[in-house]
Design a protein around this motif. Structure first.
Motif, PDB file in Angstrom:
ATOM      1  N   LEU A   1       0.834  -1.202   0.000  1.00  0.00           N
ATOM      2  CA  LEU A   1       0.000   0.000   0.000  1.00  0.00           C
ATOM      3  C   LEU A   1       0.869   1.252   0.000  1.00  0.00           C
ATOM      4  CD1 LEU A   1      -2.675  -1.025   2.685  1.00  0.00           C
ATOM      5  CD2 LEU A   1      -2.744  -1.375   0.208  1.00  0.00           C
ATOM      6  N   ALA A   2       1.920   1.237   0.804  1.00  0.00           N
ATOM      7  CA  ALA A   2       2.808   2.394   0.886  1.00  0.00           C
ATOM      8  C   ALA A   2       3.520   2.647  -0.438  1.00  0.00           C
ATOM      9  CB  ALA A   2       3.829   2.187   2.005  1.00  0.00           C
ATOM     10  N   ILE A   3       3.936   1.567  -1.087  1.00  0.00           N
ATOM     11  CA  ILE A   3       4.594   1.719  -2.387  1.00  0.00           C
ATOM     12  C   ILE A   3       3.622   2.318  -3.397  1.00  0.00           C
ATOM     13  CG2 ILE A   3       5.641   0.460  -4.314  1.00  0.00           C
ATOM     14  CD1 ILE A   3       7.404   0.804  -1.803  1.00  0.00           C
ATOM     15  N   GLY A   4       2.360   1.884  -3.357  1.00  0.00           N
ATOM     16  CA  GLY A   4       1.355   2.450  -4.260  1.00  0.00           C
ATOM     17  C   GLY A   4       1.100   3.919  -3.984  1.00  0.00           C
ATOM     18  N   LEU A   5       1.018   4.299  -2.706  1.00  0.00           N
ATOM     19  CA  LEU A   5       0.812   5.702  -2.350  1.00  0.00           C
ATOM     20  C   LEU A   5       1.994   6.553  -2.804  1.00  0.00           C
ATOM     21  CD1 LEU A   5      -0.608   5.122   1.226  1.00  0.00           C
ATOM     22  CD2 LEU A   5      -1.836   6.284  -0.618  1.00  0.00           C
ATOM     23  N   ALA A   6       3.203   6.040  -2.579  1.00  0.00           N
ATOM     24  CA  ALA A   6       4.395   6.782  -2.987  1.00  0.00           C
ATOM     25  C   ALA A   6       4.455   6.937  -4.502  1.00  0.00           C
ATOM     26  CB  ALA A   6       5.651   6.077  -2.473  1.00  0.00           C
ATOM     27  N   LEU A   7       4.093   5.876  -5.224  1.00  0.00           N
ATOM     28  CA  LEU A   7       4.088   5.939  -6.689  1.00  0.00           C
ATOM     29  C   LEU A   7       3.068   6.961  -7.170  1.00  0.00           C
ATOM     30  CD1 LEU A   7       4.963   4.893  -9.463  1.00  0.00           C
ATOM     31  CD2 LEU A   7       3.247   3.059  -9.215  1.00  0.00           C
ATOM     32  N   ALA A   8       1.880   6.973  -6.544  1.00  0.00           N
ATOM     33  CA  ALA A   8       0.835   7.921  -6.945  1.00  0.00           C
ATOM     34  C   ALA A   8       1.292   9.354  -6.717  1.00  0.00           C
ATOM     35  CB  ALA A   8      -0.447   7.644  -6.159  1.00  0.00           C
ATOM     36  N   ASP A   9       1.895   9.628  -5.576  1.00  0.00           N
ATOM     37  CA  ASP A   9       2.371  10.990  -5.302  1.00  0.00           C
ATOM     38  C   ASP A   9       3.508  11.375  -6.237  1.00  0.00           C
ATOM     39  OD1 ASP A   9       0.707  12.095  -3.287  1.00  0.00           O
ATOM     40  OD2 ASP A   9       1.625  10.783  -1.791  1.00  0.00           O
ATOM     41  N   ALA A  10       4.362  10.407  -6.553  1.00  0.00           N
ATOM     42  CA  ALA A  10       5.453  10.692  -7.487  1.00  0.00           C
ATOM     43  C   ALA A  10       4.911  11.027  -8.868  1.00  0.00           C
ATOM     44  CB  ALA A  10       6.391   9.493  -7.571  1.00  0.00           C
ATOM     45  N   MET A  11       3.907  10.275  -9.316  1.00  0.00           N
ATOM     46  CA  MET A  11       3.326  10.511 -10.643  1.00  0.00           C
ATOM     47  C   MET A  11       2.593  11.846 -10.699  1.00  0.00           C
ATOM     48  SD  MET A  11       1.980   6.649 -11.527  1.00  0.00           S
ATOM     49  CE  MET A  11       1.394   7.065 -13.169  1.00  0.00           C
ATOM     50  N   ARG A  12       2.001  12.250  -9.578  1.00  0.00           N
ATOM     51  CA  ARG A  12       1.293  13.525  -9.527  1.00  0.00           C
ATOM     52  C   ARG A  12       2.221  14.692  -9.223  1.00  0.00           C
ATOM     53  NH1 ARG A  12      -2.931  10.666  -6.432  1.00  0.00           N
ATOM     54  NH2 ARG A  12      -2.031  11.608  -4.573  1.00  0.00           N
ATOM     55  N   GLY A  13       3.432  14.395  -8.795  1.00  0.00           N
ATOM     56  CA  GLY A  13       4.386  15.453  -8.477  1.00  0.00           C
ATOM     57  C   GLY A  13       3.999  16.272  -7.269  1.00  0.00           C
ATOM     58  N   THR A  14       3.416  15.629  -6.240  1.00  0.00           N
ATOM     59  CA  THR A  14       2.943  16.360  -5.069  1.00  0.00           C
ATOM     60  C   THR A  14       4.065  16.760  -4.121  1.00  0.00           C
ATOM     61  OG1 THR A  14       2.596  14.367  -3.747  1.00  0.00           O
ATOM     62  CG2 THR A  14       0.776  15.076  -5.164  1.00  0.00           C
ATOM     63  N   GLY A  15       5.196  16.053  -4.177  1.00  0.00           N
ATOM     64  CA  GLY A  15       6.284  16.327  -3.248  1.00  0.00           C
ATOM     65  C   GLY A  15       6.119  15.632  -1.909  1.00  0.00           C
ATOM     66  N   ALA A  16       5.054  14.837  -1.751  1.00  0.00           N
ATOM     67  CA  ALA A  16       4.801  14.145  -0.488  1.00  0.00           C
ATOM     68  C   ALA A  16       5.749  12.959  -0.322  1.00  0.00           C
ATOM     69  CB  ALA A  16       3.352  13.671  -0.425  1.00  0.00           C
ATOM     70  N   VAL A  17       6.028  12.639   0.939  1.00  0.00           N
ATOM     71  CA  VAL A  17       6.882  11.502   1.283  1.00  0.00           C
ATOM     72  C   VAL A  17       6.040  10.513   2.093  1.00  0.00           C
ATOM     73  CG1 VAL A  17       8.892  10.735   2.601  1.00  0.00           C
ATOM     74  CG2 VAL A  17       9.005  12.858   1.280  1.00  0.00           C
ATOM     75  N   THR A  18       5.910   9.309   1.601  1.00  0.00           N
ATOM     76  CA  THR A  18       5.181   8.262   2.320  1.00  0.00           C
ATOM     77  C   THR A  18       6.095   7.607   3.346  1.00  0.00           C
ATOM     78  OG1 THR A  18       3.728   7.790   0.445  1.00  0.00           O
ATOM     79  CG2 THR A  18       3.980   6.054   2.090  1.00  0.00           C
TER      80      THR A  18
END
Length: 311
Positions: A108-125
């Motif tokens: 789940l964490a890898i999916g969240l990190a991938l989603a934020d990376a693809m959206r360019g949010t700058g968030a860190v999971t």
């Protein structure tokens, strides 16, 4: 850390009184990990936890009232009373909850990190998991993908030396988990998980590294749980003397001693902190006991997605 300790101590009492049902895993002794890591995170940073997640949820800002209501299985709980102790969620705070499956939160964490990376949010999971989860295939698959895809994720391993009742040296040929994690090509280091200041400094360094584009980081947080694996655990696998040695390193006592020595707090202030936390716990219990159970006619909700109405 005081809020966490008092909350969980009360939960143990309530469980013994059969007011909290199901399973209960407390992290008494591990409070420095939750507080130190959470201090380095921004509100938009996702957090994924384990079934021992009460402290993580409190550190993330989930209201104690909603946590206690969830422990009671009440409709006002953060998961609507459906999850209980092991499934605390608060999507508004990007706390993606506990997970009853060992290592289940890692994908789940890898999916969240991938989603934020693809959206360019700058968030860190940040994903919390134990040394037992390290032995699961999910960890190695996820560590590989995190490094391969250069994902913005901190893998925070709470190494409390026991995977349920199995000592780490009986399950891991190499007990230096940070060393092994570094083989995936990511930054990795160990930190004293009983020292909240050390944890906060290590977590800040890790989050800054990830947010700066440096790729994933593995943190091995060397900690210890003072109580058994769960309330059902007879705890026959470790010596009482060992537990007492670790209790001498209580993270709350260590921080109190440091603050008193530095003059940052006095005894009166510390008493106020404890009194305020105890009053908050009392209020959360009163609120939970007065909260409604979910109506029987609602029990089939959330089984299927709802589109334009209830399904």
């Amino acid at each position: 850390m005081t809020r966490m300790r008092l909350f969980e101590e009360r939960c143990v009492e309530l469980y013994s009184a059969a007011k909290i049902r199901g399973f209960l895993h407390v992290g008494i002794g591990e409070e420095a990990v939750a507080v130190g890591v959470s201090a380095a995170l921004a509100p938009a940073d996702p957090v994924v936890s384990t079934y021992r997640e009460h402290g993580h949820a409190l550190a993330r800002g989930v209201p104690m009232d909603s946590l206690m209501a969830e422990m009671y299985g009440r409709a006002t709980g953060c998961s609507g009373g459906r999850g209980g102790s092991m499934h605390l969620f608060d999507a508004d705070r990007r706390f993606y909850g506990g997970n009853a499956i060992v290592a289940g939160g890692l994908p789940l964490a890898i999916g969240l990190a991938l989603a934020d990376a693809m959206r360019g949010t700058g968030a860190v999971t940040t994903c919390f998991f134990g040394d037992g989860a390290y032995a699961e295939g999910e960890f190695h698959e996820c560590a590989n993908l995190a490094a391969l895809w250069h994902l913005p994720v901190v893998l925070a391993c709470e190494n409390n030396l026991y995977a349920m009742g199995t000592a780490i040296e009986r399950a891991q040929a190499e007990t230096d988990l940070a060393l092994r994690a570094s083989s995936y090509g990511m930054a990795a280091w160990a930190v004293d998980g009983m020292d909240v200041v050390a944890v906060a400094e290590a977590a800040r360094r890790a989050v800054d590294h990830v947010r700066g584009g440096g790729g994933p980081v593995f943190l091995e947080l060397r900690t210890y749980r003072f109580r058994a694996h769960s309330m059902y655990d007879p705890e026959r696998y470790r010596d009482k003397a060992e537990v007492e040695r670790w209790r001498e390193r209580d993270p709350i006592d260590a921080l109190v001693a440091r603050l008193l020595e530095e003059g940052a707090l006095d005894e009166a202030a510390l008493e106020r902190i404890r009194a305020d936390a105890l009053a908050e716990v009392d209020r959360s219990v009163e609120s939970a006991e007065a909260a409604p159970l979910e109506p029987v006619e609602e029990l089939t909700r959330h089984v299927y997605a709802e589109q334009g109405g209830r399904s």
